[in-house]
Design an enzyme around this catalytic site. Structure first.
Site, short mmCIF file in Angstrom:
data_model
loop_
_atom_site.label_atom_id
_atom_site.label_comp_id
_atom_site.label_asym_id
_atom_site.label_seq_id
_atom_site.Cartn_x
_atom_site.Cartn_y
_atom_site.Cartn_z
N CYS A 1 8.55 12.52 40.11
CA CYS A 1 8.52 11.81 41.94
C CYS A 1 8.63 13.19 42.17
O CYS A 1 8.35 13.90 43.49
CB CYS A 1 8.04 10.49 42.12
SG CYS A 1 7.57 9.43 40.28
N CYS B 1 7.56 16.32 43.63
CA CYS B 1 6.72 16.91 45.09
C CYS B 1 7.16 15.62 46.45
O CYS B 1 6.94 16.61 47.22
CB CYS B 1 5.23 16.26 44.71
SG CYS B 1 4.70 17.80 43.21
N ARG C 1 -1.07 -12.44 40.28
CA ARG C 1 -0.69 -13.56 41.53
C ARG C 1 -2.07 -14.19 41.40
O ARG C 1 -2.74 -15.52 41.40
CB ARG C 1 0.29 -13.71 42.61
CG ARG C 1 0.60 -15.17 43.11
CD ARG C 1 1.67 -15.39 42.51
NE ARG C 1 1.78 -16.88 43.27
CZ ARG C 1 1.11 -17.87 42.63
NH1 ARG C 1 0.00 -17.88 41.53
NH2 ARG C 1 1.55 -19.42 42.92
N CYS D 1 -2.80 -18.65 39.72
CA CYS D 1 -3.96 -19.54 41.02
C CYS D 1 -5.16 -19.60 39.87
O CYS D 1 -5.72 -20.53 40.23
CB CYS D 1 -3.76 -18.92 42.30
SG CYS D 1 -2.83 -19.01 43.25
#
Lengths: 261, 153
Positions: free
Chosen positions: A76, A79, A218, A222
């Site tokens: 990563c 760049c 998440r 739910c």
């Protein structure tokens, strides 16, 4: 006399409409982070600048940032040498409209695309530690900032779909997200205080899982609670809803690392 | 004569059989305060003792998720999404309580409370719960019997 009565009636009518509208609509400024609804124990973990276990995961992400991976021999960092400046204000723009796919994409999807196209590296799994730690690390560079999203133009239909899903009753329990997270915020549901469910802390370090958990996971949790068949992580339905949620919470600053139950 | 009657009798018998079967397994059609005055079909008189267990069992009624009840104060964490239920046995009739448990949307179409004995009009139900009400008819009767014991002091 007549004109005074008429204008008075008009003022009354307009005020009545405004009052009825504002009673129903919420102000973005009035919404609060899930932090405020968490227990004292959870808050103290998040507030602990040394002992917060999520900090270790962010350190892992920092190391990972400079690790070469893939056919191009890049990391990563190749760049984006200095994440603090290169990634500042970046994470808060997602979900962002993508010209190629002609729909919004999430930060997770962007990370994987960069890995594949720029690094020649394998895409990470959606709930993997590598992807979520990196995602949280990128959000860290926008900590304290507000979301910087577009919901007009090409984004509008996706925003509207997200809003629709949010307000649609689902599952055997026949509830919509809005029932808990708009109508009954700040009340106790069994042992938990209902929050606005904004997502400003995601991926969040969940104390049960002991790792970062994505917003879509998440959502799935739910929905299963309502005994509804959930959509897949990174599905269009959840991307749209993420857009809606984050727009709703656009005045609530990003928290990293957020600790939640 | 016999040959002509037979098919229609079979159809009639089948229809009666199907209707009686569906009425016990799955409440269909509008449920009103009037319908709620009688116990649900094919049930024994409700047991308050069993109803108390169904009431706080997390996978059944889980009523404490939203309602506080002094009679169950030894169980931790009572919710406050719905009103406390102390005294409902004094303040409401059995029909009103039954109606609210079977389908609270009759009283309030925007209610957050699930309909505990309906299976129609639902979206994207988890496969294992499809075509099953949250509570069986007997469990509804038991819970109603339990709530009738929650009298004003």
């Amino acid at each position: 006399m007549k004109s005074i009565l008429k204008s008075g009636a008009a003022v009354f009518a307009i005020s009545a409409m405004l009052v009825s509208f504002t009673v129903v609509a919420e102000e973005a400024e009035d919404l609060k982070s899930g932090y405020y609804f968490a227990s004292d124990e959870i808050k103290s973990i998040q507030d602990d600048d040394f002992g917060n276990p999520a900090l270790l995961l962010l350190e892992d992400a920092e190391v990972l940032w400079s690790e070469v991976d893939g056919t191009e021999g890049k990391s990563c960092a190749s760049c984006h040498e200095d994440p603090a400046t290169d990634m500042a204000g970046v994470g808060i723009k997602y979900p962002m409209y993508d010209e190629k796919l002609k729909k919004p994409i999430t930060l997770s999807q962007k990370i994987n695309r960069e890995r594949k196209e720029k690094m020649g590296a394998k895409e990470w799994k959606w709930e993997s530690g590598n992807l979520l730690n990196t995602s949280a690390y990128i959000m860290l560079q926008s900590v304290g900032m507000e979301y910087d999203l577009k919901i007009d133009g090409p984004m509008e239909p996706f925003y509207k779909k997200g809003e629709k899903l949010y307000n649609t009753r689902n599952g055997q329990f026949d509830m919509a997200c809005k029932h808990c997270h708009m109508d009954y915020t700040d009340t106790m549901l069994r042992g938990n205080r209902l929050s606005y469910g904004l997502g400003n802390g995601f991926p969040a370090y969940r104390v049960g899982a002991q790792k970062f958990v994505s917003l879509h996971k998440r959502f799935r949790g739910c929905e299963k609670r309502l005994r509804a068949q959930p959509f897949k992580t990174q599905s269009d339905e959840y991307v749209n809803m993420e857009l809606y949620l984050k727009w709703r919470g656009r005045k609530v600053p990003v928290e990293v690392p957020a600790v939640r139950l | 004569m016999k040959i002509r009657l037979f098919p229609s009798m079979t159809i009639l018998a089948a229809a009666v059989f199907a209707l009686s079967f569906s009425a016990s397994a799955n409440m269909t059609g509008p449920y009103t305060l009037e319908t709620a005055a009688t116990p649900l079909p094919n049930t024994k008189p409700g047991s308050a003792e069993n109803g108390r267990k169904v009431f706080y069992h997390r996978k059944k009624g889980n009523c404490l998720a939203c309602h506080a009840v002094t009679d169950l104060e030894d169980v931790l964490f009572h919710g406050e999404v719905g009103p406390p239920l102390d005294g409902v046995g004094s303040n409401y009739t059995e029909a009103e309580l039954r109606l609210q448990v079977v389908n609270p949307k009759v009283n309030n179409s925007d209610s957050i409370m699930p309909a505990y004995h309906r299976t129609e009009g639902l979206r994207r139900v988890l496969v294992k719960f499809q075509n099953k009400p949250i509570l069986t008819a007997q469990e509804v009767e038991d819970i109603v019997a339990y709530m009738m014991t929650l009298k004003d002091e």
